[in-house]
Design a protein around this motif. Structure first.
Motif, PDB file in Angstrom:
ATOM      1  N   GLY A  97      52.386  48.325  87.596  1.00 60.25           N
ATOM      2  CA  GLY A  97      52.471  47.300  86.868  1.00 60.25           C
ATOM      3  C   GLY A  97      53.625  47.040  86.166  1.00 60.25           C
ATOM      4  O   GLY A  97      53.669  46.481  84.964  1.00 60.25           O
ATOM      5  N   LYS A  98      54.689  47.741  86.656  1.00 61.21           N
ATOM      6  CA  LYS A  98      56.094  47.534  85.867  1.00 61.21           C
ATOM      7  C   LYS A  98      57.287  46.940  86.955  1.00 61.21           C
ATOM      8  O   LYS A  98      56.908  47.060  88.252  1.00 61.21           O
ATOM      9  N   ASP A  99      58.138  46.244  86.287  1.00 64.68           N
ATOM     10  CA  ASP A  99      59.228  45.566  87.114  1.00 64.68           C
ATOM     11  C   ASP A  99      60.233  46.682  87.560  1.00 64.68           C
ATOM     12  O   ASP A  99      61.352  46.636  86.877  1.00 64.68           O
ATOM     13  N   VAL A 100      60.075  47.792  88.168  1.00 65.38           N
ATOM     14  CA  VAL A 100      60.860  48.939  88.555  1.00 65.38           C
ATOM     15  C   VAL A 100      60.535  49.323  89.685  1.00 65.38           C
ATOM     16  O   VAL A 100      59.363  49.445  90.224  1.00 65.38           O
ATOM     17  N   LYS A 101      61.461  50.024  90.270  1.00 60.96           N
ATOM     18  CA  LYS A 101      61.515  50.460  91.556  1.00 60.96           C
ATOM     19  C   LYS A 101      61.849  51.961  91.341  1.00 60.96           C
ATOM     20  O   LYS A 101      63.166  52.249  90.855  1.00 60.96           O
ATOM     21  N   VAL A 102      61.113  53.129  92.176  1.00 59.46           N
ATOM     22  CA  VAL A 102      61.423  54.516  91.767  1.00 59.46           C
ATOM     23  C   VAL A 102      61.941  54.928  93.440  1.00 59.46           C
ATOM     24  O   VAL A 102      61.234  54.854  94.186  1.00 59.46           O
ATOM     25  N   LYS A 103      63.030  55.267  93.495  1.00 60.58           N
ATOM     26  CA  LYS A 103      63.826  55.597  94.794  1.00 60.58           C
ATOM     27  C   LYS A 103      64.135  57.249  94.642  1.00 60.58           C
ATOM     28  O   LYS A 103      64.892  57.649  94.118  1.00 60.58           O
ATOM     29  N   VAL A 104      63.061  58.178  95.411  1.00 58.38           N
ATOM     30  CA  VAL A 104      63.059  59.633  95.484  1.00 58.38           C
ATOM     31  C   VAL A 104      63.981  59.891  96.790  1.00 58.38           C
ATOM     32  O   VAL A 104      63.393  59.400  97.773  1.00 58.38           O
ATOM     33  N   PRO A 105      64.883  60.545  96.756  1.00 65.49           N
ATOM     34  CA  PRO A 105      65.611  61.076  97.960  1.00 65.49           C
ATOM     35  C   PRO A 105      64.810  61.709  98.810  1.00 65.49           C
ATOM     36  O   PRO A 105      63.648  62.259  98.351  1.00 65.49           O
ATOM     37  N   ALA A 106      65.101  61.967 100.161  1.00 67.14           N
ATOM     38  CA  ALA A 106      64.252  62.687 100.965  1.00 67.14           C
ATOM     39  C   ALA A 106      63.874  63.976 100.485  1.00 67.14           C
ATOM     40  O   ALA A 106      64.805  64.797 100.201  1.00 67.14           O
ATOM     41  N   PHE A 128      62.277  66.385 101.782  1.00 67.28           N
ATOM     42  CA  PHE A 128      62.368  67.813 102.668  1.00 67.28           C
ATOM     43  C   PHE A 128      63.584  67.442 103.534  1.00 67.28           C
ATOM     44  O   PHE A 128      63.462  66.530 104.214  1.00 67.28           O
ATOM     45  N   SER A 129      64.287  68.405 103.779  1.00 66.54           N
ATOM     46  CA  SER A 129      65.287  68.457 104.675  1.00 66.54           C
ATOM     47  C   SER A 129      65.854  69.753 105.290  1.00 66.54           C
ATOM     48  O   SER A 129      65.315  70.854 104.638  1.00 66.54           O
ATOM     49  N   SER A 130      66.381  69.925 106.270  1.00 72.56           N
ATOM     50  CA  SER A 130      66.969  71.155 107.038  1.00 72.56           C
ATOM     51  C   SER A 130      67.952  71.781 105.980  1.00 72.56           C
ATOM     52  O   SER A 130      68.878  71.290 105.193  1.00 72.56           O
ATOM     53  N   GLY A 131      67.771  72.767 105.770  1.00 71.89           N
ATOM     54  CA  GLY A 131      68.935  73.949 105.127  1.00 71.89           C
ATOM     55  C   GLY A 131      68.730  73.494 103.456  1.00 71.89           C
ATOM     56  O   GLY A 131      67.634  73.020 103.083  1.00 71.89           O
ATOM     57  N   ASP A 132      69.618  73.799 102.754  1.00 71.31           N
ATOM     58  CA  ASP A 132      69.561  73.835 101.125  1.00 71.31           C
ATOM     59  C   ASP A 132      70.353  72.646 100.722  1.00 71.31           C
ATOM     60  O   ASP A 132      71.345  72.755 100.250  1.00 71.31           O
ATOM     61  N   SER A 133      69.961  71.325 101.290  1.00 70.78           N
ATOM     62  CA  SER A 133      71.085  70.372 101.279  1.00 70.78           C
ATOM     63  C   SER A 133      70.509  69.158 100.228  1.00 70.78           C
ATOM     64  O   SER A 133      70.977  68.000 100.255  1.00 70.78           O
ATOM     65  N   LEU A 134      69.611  69.297  99.406  1.00 69.18           N
ATOM     66  CA  LEU A 134      69.044  68.496  98.354  1.00 69.18           C
ATOM     67  C   LEU A 134      69.777  68.472  97.235  1.00 69.18           C
ATOM     68  O   LEU A 134      70.064  69.054  96.529  1.00 69.18           O
ATOM     69  N   SER A 135      70.647  67.307  96.986  1.00 66.72           N
ATOM     70  CA  SER A 135      71.728  67.284  96.089  1.00 66.72           C
ATOM     71  C   SER A 135      71.969  65.908  95.581  1.00 66.72           C
ATOM     72  O   SER A 135      72.779  65.710  94.699  1.00 66.72           O
ATOM     73  N   SER A 136      71.117  64.861  95.824  1.00 63.80           N
ATOM     74  CA  SER A 136      71.437  63.440  95.269  1.00 63.80           C
ATOM     75  C   SER A 136      70.345  63.380  94.160  1.00 63.80           C
ATOM     76  O   SER A 136      69.851  64.206  93.676  1.00 63.80           O
ATOM     77  N   PHE A 137      70.244  62.221  93.811  1.00 61.33           N
ATOM     78  CA  PHE A 137      69.592  61.973  92.588  1.00 61.33           C
ATOM     79  C   PHE A 137      68.359  60.931  92.965  1.00 61.33           C
ATOM     80  O   PHE A 137      68.476  60.113  93.511  1.00 61.33           O
ATOM     81  N   ILE A 138      67.489  60.970  91.841  1.00 60.23           N
ATOM     82  CA  ILE A 138      66.255  60.030  91.802  1.00 60.23           C
ATOM     83  C   ILE A 138      67.004  58.673  91.392  1.00 60.23           C
ATOM     84  O   ILE A 138      67.519  58.755  90.210  1.00 60.23           O
ATOM     85  N   VAL A 139      66.711  57.582  91.767  1.00 59.95           N
ATOM     86  CA  VAL A 139      67.253  56.264  91.247  1.00 59.95           C
ATOM     87  C   VAL A 139      66.232  55.250  90.707  1.00 59.95           C
ATOM     88  O   VAL A 139      65.158  55.027  91.451  1.00 59.95           O
ATOM     89  N   LEU A 140      66.273  54.823  89.527  1.00 64.06           N
ATOM     90  CA  LEU A 140      65.523  53.785  88.870  1.00 64.06           C
ATOM     91  C   LEU A 140      66.126  52.490  88.856  1.00 64.06           C
ATOM     92  O   LEU A 140      67.194  52.351  88.686  1.00 64.06           O
ATOM     93  N   SER A 141      65.498  51.333  89.236  1.00 66.74           N
ATOM     94  CA  SER A 141      66.260  50.053  89.118  1.00 66.74           C
ATOM     95  C   SER A 141      65.043  48.974  88.719  1.00 66.74           C
ATOM     96  O   SER A 141      64.041  49.164  89.106  1.00 66.74           O
ATOM     97  N   GLY A 142      65.565  47.990  88.163  1.00 65.26           N
ATOM     98  CA  GLY A 142      64.629  46.861  87.852  1.00 65.26           C
ATOM     99  C   GLY A 142      64.871  46.500  86.676  1.00 65.26           C
ATOM    100  O   GLY A 142      66.059  46.386  85.828  1.00 65.26           O
ATOM    101  N   ASP A 143      63.898  45.946  85.755  1.00 70.47           N
ATOM    102  CA  ASP A 143      64.060  45.320  84.311  1.00 70.47           C
ATOM    103  C   ASP A 143      64.655  46.556  83.543  1.00 70.47           C
ATOM    104  O   ASP A 143      64.156  47.715  83.663  1.00 70.47           O
ATOM    105  N   ARG A 144      65.455  46.061  82.488  1.00 68.30           N
ATOM    106  CA  ARG A 144      66.242  47.110  81.797  1.00 68.30           C
ATOM    107  C   ARG A 144      65.021  48.166  80.849  1.00 68.30           C
ATOM    108  O   ARG A 144      65.148  49.499  80.677  1.00 68.30           O
ATOM    109  N   GLU A 145      64.190  47.192  80.141  1.00 64.39           N
ATOM    110  CA  GLU A 145      63.094  48.142  79.707  1.00 64.39           C
ATOM    111  C   GLU A 145      62.149  48.807  80.276  1.00 64.39           C
ATOM    112  O   GLU A 145      61.992  50.091  79.937  1.00 64.39           O
ATOM    113  N   ALA A 146      61.754  48.402  81.480  1.00 64.78           N
ATOM    114  CA  ALA A 146      60.987  49.286  82.383  1.00 64.78           C
ATOM    115  C   ALA A 146      61.483  50.365  82.796  1.00 64.78           C
ATOM    116  O   ALA A 146      61.020  51.222  82.712  1.00 64.78           O
ATOM    117  N   VAL A 147      62.884  50.241  83.292  1.00 66.26           N
ATOM    118  CA  VAL A 147      63.913  51.246  83.568  1.00 66.26           C
ATOM    119  C   VAL A 147      63.804  52.527  82.605  1.00 66.26           C
ATOM    120  O   VAL A 147      63.449  53.599  82.949  1.00 66.26           O
TER     121      VAL A 147
END
Length: 1101
Positions: free
Chosen positions: A343-352, A354-373
């Motif tokens: 119900g919102k004008d927003v996209k939630v992108k969660v990095p992979a 699960f991955s091999s090794g201890d390599s989770l180092s990026s960020f969750i990204v939100l994009s869309g309408d300013r207020e919804a973000v």
């Protein structure tokens, strides 16, 4: 309204406000009020339509007159008040009843300066305070000009169509002089449509209230004139996104000029470095630009509103990274994406998650309408805080060689789905587990289960080839580069990993759920290692990092040449290190190479790289100092400028910034590497490009026009404009080709000239291009093409031509479609297009290949009973391969599971007929074959087999009279003898009935001979044993064959006893021969000879 007396000034003012508000509410179409921060206004209407006391053109008066009741004017709805963005109150009176009760004025004197009766609407301050306000990020400091209550106004309706506006300002002392004040008020009153302007000044705080009466369209202009003339200049600085800066300025500054003219302000936009600004992907990376507005309070507010409107339009969508949320919680948020987006004008992108090794180092990204973000961001941060307070962390140990069975995206995801816990694998043997407290135990159990689910074996390959560690290291590099172990992994369903961190050995770990598969994979690795002795491996030293860079730039090209010319795989490290050379042989080599051939090939490959080293000796370098911020001009859009500088076939390389290979280099360094004859020219071009860009000249204005052969226009343009697009993308130029073939190129001078050079070179090649057509029957096309186009592509690469076959016969791999004029016109035609010499060579090679295929393309198909196929094929394909080698044919068997299978034979007519005859003979043998059983005492089985099956082979040879093929025939299991461990005494003889009868007769004869055999032992001095063996056992074989016995000579250093087995007469003859061979004269005396044992006994099998 009822009459009221003895009202206080505050009560009277309150009633007047309520009356004005009620009148405004009764309008049929009331004007919407302007935005306000703190609604404060004063409105009191006298009987004559004026408000409060009058201060005409004589300057601000100290208003002390009494207030009276007033009639509400009956008029049409007024126009809305000023559209100024300054804080204001707008209230307009509408139509009122024809008759209205009048209120008697109080007789008490009203103190106009009273703050209680007339509260101030805000003072005006010119004191600077704080920095620029942020408009798209976090709130900035307060404006450096004034508070938001500086000016307040309230237009009220007067009689007829006039409206009234009241506002209060603080006027500085210098503007309160009678002459200045009178002049400004008069100028405002002179505006058309303004009926009157009245003012009063508070004696308490010095604020001045103005009442403007007139037409609704004229009041804002009069108000602006008063504010502009009487109030001091204010300055406000706001921060805007850097990407919006050009939209605020506009083309040629038109937008900025319009804002300044409409608001009578001065707007300054912070200067930035020249060059195209690339907007970052995320808002938190966006740089800001300060915009400073100077003018009166109303003008500044109006200008700010216009600028913010531009910012809002250009930044209505937003992308942010949630840096505050740990990667530990990504799996949890990955399951909540749909819920968060719903119900919102927003996209939630969660990095992979699960991955091999201890390599989770990026960020969750939100994009869309300013207020919804912003809303989603706040919600997710609260969820993360809740997880942090409820999750706990535990640890468990797993042996290092078993961590791989727990690691991996699939395993991590399974553990998370079953337990809700996340595992983190580091470099040690400890695995961290994060999750709900009640699930930690289950997660630990699941980790242990996975760690122990595989069997593991290790293989140290450095033990091979005389424990040659350097060779083993080279093999591991070769295996990694060529993916040799990948095939073994796939074939045996195992995992093979090189154990890290061990310098004194090279060890591979093999793991699988099946131990038999591990054993098979281990055997395959051993065979692979043994097949590559040190003789086949060599390294070529590349100690100079600059030389290595020079070679590595074209690593694929060099490796391809060495592979084709010498059959050697060259593994060239990307950065530094020696080049590894491994002999594999050429693709068409059918037999293993001789030692001198391997040596020659490796020396040839080394000589190839020696030649590159010689070529590199003419390479030099030059370093320019150019500010790092100007390096973008050298790179150009999409690397177009640097591509033009280095050229597609140039040996020039350009390094920007700090390079480890060049001590002393800085971020401002531009390092040019290449032939010394070209470096100065490239350096001059770089300086010229940077100078032009830094002086803000128009770089893309250089134009050249030149004719291009019209007949080749289609090749220049390419299919769908692909060639032209390639020039445009690589060099960043604009290209136009007219109908006459004239080419116009526009862009950066250096890039334009490079594009022109490439096009003229193309025209030169096309002028030499020819199109040759060959007539070749369609049935031979597939042989000329080869599997997946293997043969035809080799010809194309070798001679730089294009070979086109009819589409139905073309390779199964996709190819770029050629123009119709270069395609075959019939199914039996082949078209060659390319340079005249290359096309002629390609034509010659194709014709030779066709001639060979025509001569060897005779085909015949025969039917073979399914029961005979095994004999036709032979063990491991040995029989059919022998037939093909002997007859020079190709035999294909189409096995469909029927009783009779089709066998296709291809080759010369003579060869095909010969192969067919041999297959028919095998089929005949199978059809006339039989199987019989013979009882033979167990004690004679071993004698019938003989050493390594030699006696069996001899029996078959005797029975068939074919000594040459006897071994192969026996391997086809003519005679089958039960294993020694079996009590079975039956021997089975299978084959052609005539052969079976002869074999059985021969077996019976030999069994009878075995019954008459005896064994005798004689003593022979050990130093004489060599006289009985001879070179490669020649003497021993001679004694055995001449006398019909078996001779056993013990190993050196064990015993003197020599055994002779055979018929009695034969044993005696052999014994005499032995005595003869071991007797010789020494210093005139007879040496000690063999001494027969007294005992003689029958042989027991």
């Amino acid at each position: 309204m009822s009459e009221s007396t003895n009202l206080s000034p505050a009560d009277l003012l309150r009633e007047k406000r309520e009356a004005a508000a009620a009148a405004a509410a009764s309008l049929a179409s009331p004007a919407p009020p302007a935005s306000v921060t703190e609604p404060t206004a004063v409105a009191a209407v006298a009987e004559d339509g004026s408000q409060l006391s009058v201060a005409d053109d004589e300057g601000p008066a100290d208003l002390t007159s009494s207030m009276t009741t007033a009639d509400t004017a009956a008029s049409s709805p007024p126009a809305s008040a000023s559209s100024s963005a300054a804080p204001s109150i707008v209230a307009s009176a509408g139509a009122s009843p024809a008759k209205q009760t009048k209120k008697k004025a109080t007789k008490e004197k009203l103190d106009i300066s009273s703050l209680e009766a007339f509260p101030t609407l805000g003072g005006l301050s010119t004191k600077a305070a704080g920095g620029p306000a942020s408009v798209w990020g976090a709130p900035g400091a307060k404006s450096a000009t004034a508070t938001k209550k500086e000016v307040a106004r309230a237009p009220l309706a007067a009689r007829s169509s006039d409206v009234v506006e009241i506002f209060t300002v603080n006027i500085p002392a210098q503007s309160r002089s009678r002459s200045i004040f009178t002049e400004i008020v008069a100028k405002a009153k002179s505006i058309k449509g303004v009926t009157s302007i009245e003012s009063s000044t508070s004696g308490l705080n010095g604020s001045t209230t103005f009442i403007i009466k007139g037409k609704s369209a004229s009041i804002p202009e009069a108000r602006r004139e008063l504010i502009r003339g009487l109030t001091p200049k204010v300055t406000e600085t706001i921060a805007v996104p850097n990407s919006v800066r050009p939209y605020i300025i506009g083309t040629g500054g038109r937008t900025l000029k319009g804002i300044q003219q409409r608001t009578t302000t001065k707007v300054q936009v912070q200067k930035k470095d020249d060059g195209e600004y690339v907007k970052p992907e995320f808002a938190d990376e966006e740089e800001s630009t300060d915009v400073t507005i100077e003018g009166d309070i109303d003008g500044v507010a109006l200008a700010k509103a216009e600028i913010l409107a531009i910012v809002n339009e250009r930044t209505k969508n937003l992308a942010v990274r949630l840096k505050t949320i740990s990667a530990d919680y990504f799996p949890f948020f990955a399951t909540k994406v749909s819920e968060l987006e719903d119900g919102k004008d927003v996209k939630v992108k969660v990095p992979a998650a699960f991955s091999s090794g201890d390599s989770l180092s990026s960020f969750i990204v939100l994009s869309g309408d300013r207020e919804a973000v912003e809303e989603t961001k706040n919600k997710m941060e609260l969820m993360a805080q809740e997880l942090k307070s409820t999750y706990v962390q535990a640890s468990t140990s797993v042996p290092p060689n078993r961590k791989q069975f727990v690691d991996g995206a699939k395993n991590k995801q399974e553990i998370f789905e079953k337990t809700g816990c996340l595992i983190k694998i580091g470099s040690s043997d400890v695995i961290d587990i994060l999750g709900p407290r009640e699930s930690i135990g289950d997660a630990i159990s699941l980790v242990a289960e996975k760690a122990n689910s595989f069997a593991v074996d290790s293989l140290i390959i450095s033990k091979a080839h005389g424990k040659n560690l350097p060779h083993a290291i080279s093999l591991s590099k070769y295996f990694e580069a060529t993916k040799k172990l990948g095939a073994i992994e796939a074939e045996n369903s195992v995992q093979i990993k090189l154990s890290p961190g061990v310098s004194e050995e090279v060890k591979y770990e093999i793991s699988s759920r099946s131990e038999p598969e591990i054993k098979k994979a281990r055997k395959s690795i051993i065979d692979l290692v043994n097949s590559i002795p040190p003789l086949r491996v060599r390294t070529w030293a590349s100690s100079d990092p600059l030389l290595h860079r020079f070679i590595a730039r074209s690593a694929d090209k060099h490796a391809k040449k060495v592979r084709e010319q010498y059959g050697v795989v060259a593994i060239i490290p990307a950065v530094t290190g020696d080049i590894l050379l491994v002999y594999e042989g050429k693709e068409d080599d059918e037999f293993g190479p001789e030692e001198n051939e391997v040596k020659s090939s490796l020396e040839g490959a080394s000589a190839y790289f020696d030649g590159l080293k010689t070529a590199f000796s003419g390479v030099a370098s030059k370093t320019l100092k150019i500010p790092a911020k100007q390096h973008k001009f050298i790179i150009g859009p999409k690397r177009s400028t640097i591509n033009a500088l280095t050229g597609s076939d140039s040996a020039i390389e350009i390094l920007l910034g700090v390079s480890d290979d060049y001590p002393g280099s800085t971020e401002d360094s531009v390092i040019i590497i290449g032939p010394s004859s070209e470096i100065d020219s490239v350096a001059s071009k770089i300086k010229e490009i940077v100078e032009e860009a830094s002086t803000q000249e128009i770089l893309s204005s250089f134009t050249v026009t030149f004719p291009f052969p019209q007949k080749f226009s289609s090749q220049l343009i390419g299919r769908g404009g692909s060639n032209i697009s390639k020039y445009r993308d690589e060099l960043g130029v604009k290209i136009d080709v007219d109908d006459s073939g004239n080419v116009s190129i526009k862009g950066i001078k250096n890039n334009v000239l490079e594009a022109q050079s490439r096009m003229l070179a193309l025209a030169k090649r096309l002028e030499d291009e020819v199109v040759l057509r060959l007539a070749v029957p369609n049935e031979h096309h597939s042989a000329l093409i080869g599997q997946k186009g293997k043969f035809v592509r080799r010809i194309e690469d070798r001679y730089e031509v294009r070979v086109n076959f009819p589409r139905a016969s073309d390779s199964s791999e996709p190819r770029d479609k050629e123009p119709s004029e270069f395609m075959p016109k019939s199914k039996d035609e082949i078209v060659i297009r390319g340079p005249s010499k290359g096309a002629a060579k390609a034509r010659e090679e194709l014709l030779e290949l066709y001639k060979y295929e025509a001569e060897n393309g005779f085909t015949e198909t025969m039917s073979v009973p399914r029961k005979a196929l095994a004999r036709v094929i032979g063990r491991g394909g040995e029989q059919i391969n022998e037939i093909m080698d002997e007859t020079k044919t190709k035999i294909d068997i189409n096995q469909e599971g029927s009783d009779v299978e089709n066998v296709k034979i291809t080759g010369t007519e003579k060869g095909v007929k010969s192969a067919k005859t041999q297959i028919e003979q095998i089929v005949s043998d199978v059809e006339s074959s039989t199987s019989e059983t013979l009882e033979v005492p167990k004690k004679f089985h071993r004698d019938l087999i003989g050493p390594k099956g030699a006696t069996l082979t001899d029996i078959v040879a005797t029975a068939t009279g074919d000594v040459k093929n006897a071994k192969n025939q026996q391997q086809g299991r003519i005679i089958r003898i039960p294993p020694a461990s079996s009590p079975d005494t039956k021997i089975v003889v299978s084959g052609h009935k005539d052969v079976v009868a002869k074999v059985i007769a021969e077996i019976k004869r030999r069994v009878e001979d075995f019954k008459d055999r005896v064994e005798e032992v004689i003593e022979v001095e050990q130093d004489k044993h060599r006289f009985l063996i001879g070179r490669e056992g020649a003497i021993k074989k001679s004694i055995e064959s001449e006398n019909g016995v078996e001779l056993w000579v013990p190993p050196q250093g064990t015993t003197k006893e020599v055994k002779i087995v055979g018929k009695k007469e034969a044993v005696e003859k052999a014994k005499a021969k032995i005595v003869e061979l071991t007797t010789k004269k020494t210093n005139g005396r007879k040496s000690k000879s063999a001494t027969p044992q007294a005992e003689e006994k029958p042989v027991e099998a």
